[in-house]
Design a protein around this motif. Sequence first.
Motif, PDB file in Angstrom:
ATOM      1  N   THR A 121       1.285  -1.281  -0.256  1.00 21.02           N
ATOM      2  CA  THR A 121       0.355   0.064  -0.596  1.00 21.02           C
ATOM      3  C   THR A 121       0.408   0.957  -0.454  1.00 21.02           C
ATOM      4  N   SER A 122       0.765   2.503  -0.350  1.00 26.50           N
ATOM      5  CA  SER A 122       1.185   3.475  -0.372  1.00 26.50           C
ATOM      6  C   SER A 122       1.495   4.096   1.207  1.00 26.50           C
ATOM      7  N   VAL A 123       2.294   4.597   1.477  1.00 27.75           N
ATOM      8  CA  VAL A 123       2.834   5.380   3.106  1.00 27.75           C
ATOM      9  C   VAL A 123       3.075   6.720   3.018  1.00 27.75           C
ATOM     10  N   ASN A 124       3.209   7.510   4.057  1.00 27.87           N
ATOM     11  CA  ASN A 124       3.275   8.705   3.941  1.00 27.87           C
ATOM     12  C   ASN A 124       4.265   8.865   5.096  1.00 27.87           C
ATOM     13  N   TYR A 125       5.259  10.038   4.479  1.00 23.85           N
ATOM     14  CA  TYR A 125       6.244  10.025   5.868  1.00 23.85           C
ATOM     15  C   TYR A 125       6.920  11.348   5.333  1.00 23.85           C
ATOM     16  N   LYS A 126       7.379  11.235   7.263  1.00 20.45           N
ATOM     17  CA  LYS A 126       8.272  12.718   7.265  1.00 20.45           C
ATOM     18  C   LYS A 126       9.620  13.201   7.631  1.00 20.45           C
ATOM     19  N   CYS A 127      10.847  14.032   7.509  1.00 20.66           N
ATOM     20  CA  CYS A 127      11.454  13.918   8.027  1.00 20.66           C
ATOM     21  C   CYS A 127      12.179  15.495   8.748  1.00 20.66           C
ATOM     22  N   TRP A 128      12.758  14.915   9.967  1.00 17.50           N
ATOM     23  CA  TRP A 128      13.462  16.116  10.566  1.00 17.50           C
ATOM     24  C   TRP A 128      14.944  16.005  10.944  1.00 17.50           C
ATOM     25  N   VAL A 129      16.063  16.759  10.809  1.00 16.44           N
ATOM     26  CA  VAL A 129      17.314  17.364  11.558  1.00 16.44           C
ATOM     27  C   VAL A 129      17.288  17.733  12.671  1.00 16.44           C
ATOM     28  N   VAL A 130      16.609  17.468  13.906  1.00 15.84           N
ATOM     29  CA  VAL A 130      16.380  18.477  15.166  1.00 15.84           C
ATOM     30  C   VAL A 130      18.022  18.610  15.692  1.00 15.84           C
ATOM     31  N   GLY A 180      19.288  18.837  22.068  1.00 14.63           N
ATOM     32  CA  GLY A 180      18.868  19.469  23.090  1.00 14.63           C
ATOM     33  C   GLY A 180      17.162  19.816  22.509  1.00 14.63           C
ATOM     34  N   SER A 181      16.850  20.385  21.011  1.00 14.83           N
ATOM     35  CA  SER A 181      15.336  20.542  21.348  1.00 14.83           C
ATOM     36  C   SER A 181      14.864  18.513  20.831  1.00 14.83           C
ATOM     37  N   SER A 182      13.625  19.596  20.563  1.00 16.25           N
ATOM     38  CA  SER A 182      12.632  18.020  20.231  1.00 16.25           C
ATOM     39  C   SER A 182      11.777  18.624  19.072  1.00 16.25           C
ATOM     40  N   VAL A 183      11.361  17.643  18.706  1.00 21.08           N
ATOM     41  CA  VAL A 183      10.785  17.017  16.720  1.00 21.08           C
ATOM     42  C   VAL A 183      10.037  18.348  16.985  1.00 21.08           C
ATOM     43  N   SER A 184      10.125  18.901  15.894  1.00 21.20           N
ATOM     44  CA  SER A 184       8.309  19.948  15.741  1.00 21.20           C
ATOM     45  C   SER A 184       8.431  20.294  13.746  1.00 21.20           C
ATOM     46  N   TYR A 197      15.123  11.851  12.232  1.00 22.92           N
ATOM     47  CA  TYR A 197      14.063  11.297  12.484  1.00 22.92           C
ATOM     48  C   TYR A 197      13.942  10.726  11.501  1.00 22.92           C
ATOM     49  N   VAL A 198      13.033  10.079  10.977  1.00 21.73           N
ATOM     50  CA  VAL A 198      12.213   9.447  10.114  1.00 21.73           C
ATOM     51  C   VAL A 198      10.623   9.129  10.478  1.00 21.73           C
ATOM     52  N   GLU A 199       9.869   9.550  10.685  1.00 23.89           N
ATOM     53  CA  GLU A 199       7.749   9.027  10.709  1.00 23.89           C
ATOM     54  C   GLU A 199       6.915   8.367   9.382  1.00 23.89           C
ATOM     55  N   CYS A 200       6.926   7.441   9.391  1.00 21.43           N
ATOM     56  CA  CYS A 200       6.167   6.400   8.725  1.00 21.43           C
ATOM     57  C   CYS A 200       4.910   5.938   8.912  1.00 21.43           C
ATOM     58  N   SER A 201       3.499   6.662   7.831  1.00 17.18           N
ATOM     59  CA  SER A 201       2.335   6.223   7.825  1.00 17.18           C
ATOM     60  C   SER A 201       2.588   4.692   8.681  1.00 17.18           C
ATOM     61  N   SER A 202       2.792   3.974   8.434  1.00 17.26           N
ATOM     62  CA  SER A 202       2.637   2.658   8.292  1.00 17.26           C
ATOM     63  C   SER A 202       4.027   1.936   9.201  1.00 17.26           C
ATOM     64  N   ALA A 203       4.058   0.907   9.927  1.00 20.20           N
ATOM     65  CA  ALA A 203       5.042   0.496  10.711  1.00 20.20           C
ATOM     66  C   ALA A 203       5.712  -1.007   9.773  1.00 20.20           C
TER      67      ALA A 203
END
Length: 121
Positions: A51-60, A63-67, A101-107
Motif C-alpha cells: 500500500t502507499s505510505v506517507n513519511y516525514k523527515c527532520w534534523v533536530v 537539546g531540541s524536540s521534533v517539531s 528522525y523519520v516518521e512513517c504512516s505504517s509500521a
Amino acid sequence: MAATQATLVNGVSITVANTPTALYSSPDSTAPTSGKGTVISAFTISNSSLTSVNYKCWVVPSGSSVSDAFLLVPERVIKTLKTDVPYEVVSHFMPANSILYVECSSAAAVNVRVSGVELTV
C-alpha cells in the motif's frame, strides 16, 4: 579536520507507525570523537509494502524536540513498491549531536538508507 565518508543509516526499517524514529546522531562534539557535524550526501527511502505510505523527515539540533521548525521533508507519499529520493535532505549540514528522525504512516513499510560525510577534529 578529518572528513570520513560513511553509511549513516543502512537499510533501517521504521518499526513504529506515526512516531518520529531517531535513525542517526551526528558525532558528539566532545572528545574522543570531537565531532564538528555531518553532511548528508544521499538519502533513499523505499516502500516495500503493498500500500502507499506517507513519511516525514527532520534534523533536530541537540537539546531540541521534533517539531515543524526542524522539518526537512513535509508529508510525502511513496507509492507501493517504490522508492523516493527527497532532494530536500541532500547537502544538509547536521551540527554535532543533532539527530535525524523519520516518521512513517505504517509500521515496517519503509527502509531508509543515508550516506554522508562525518567531520571530526
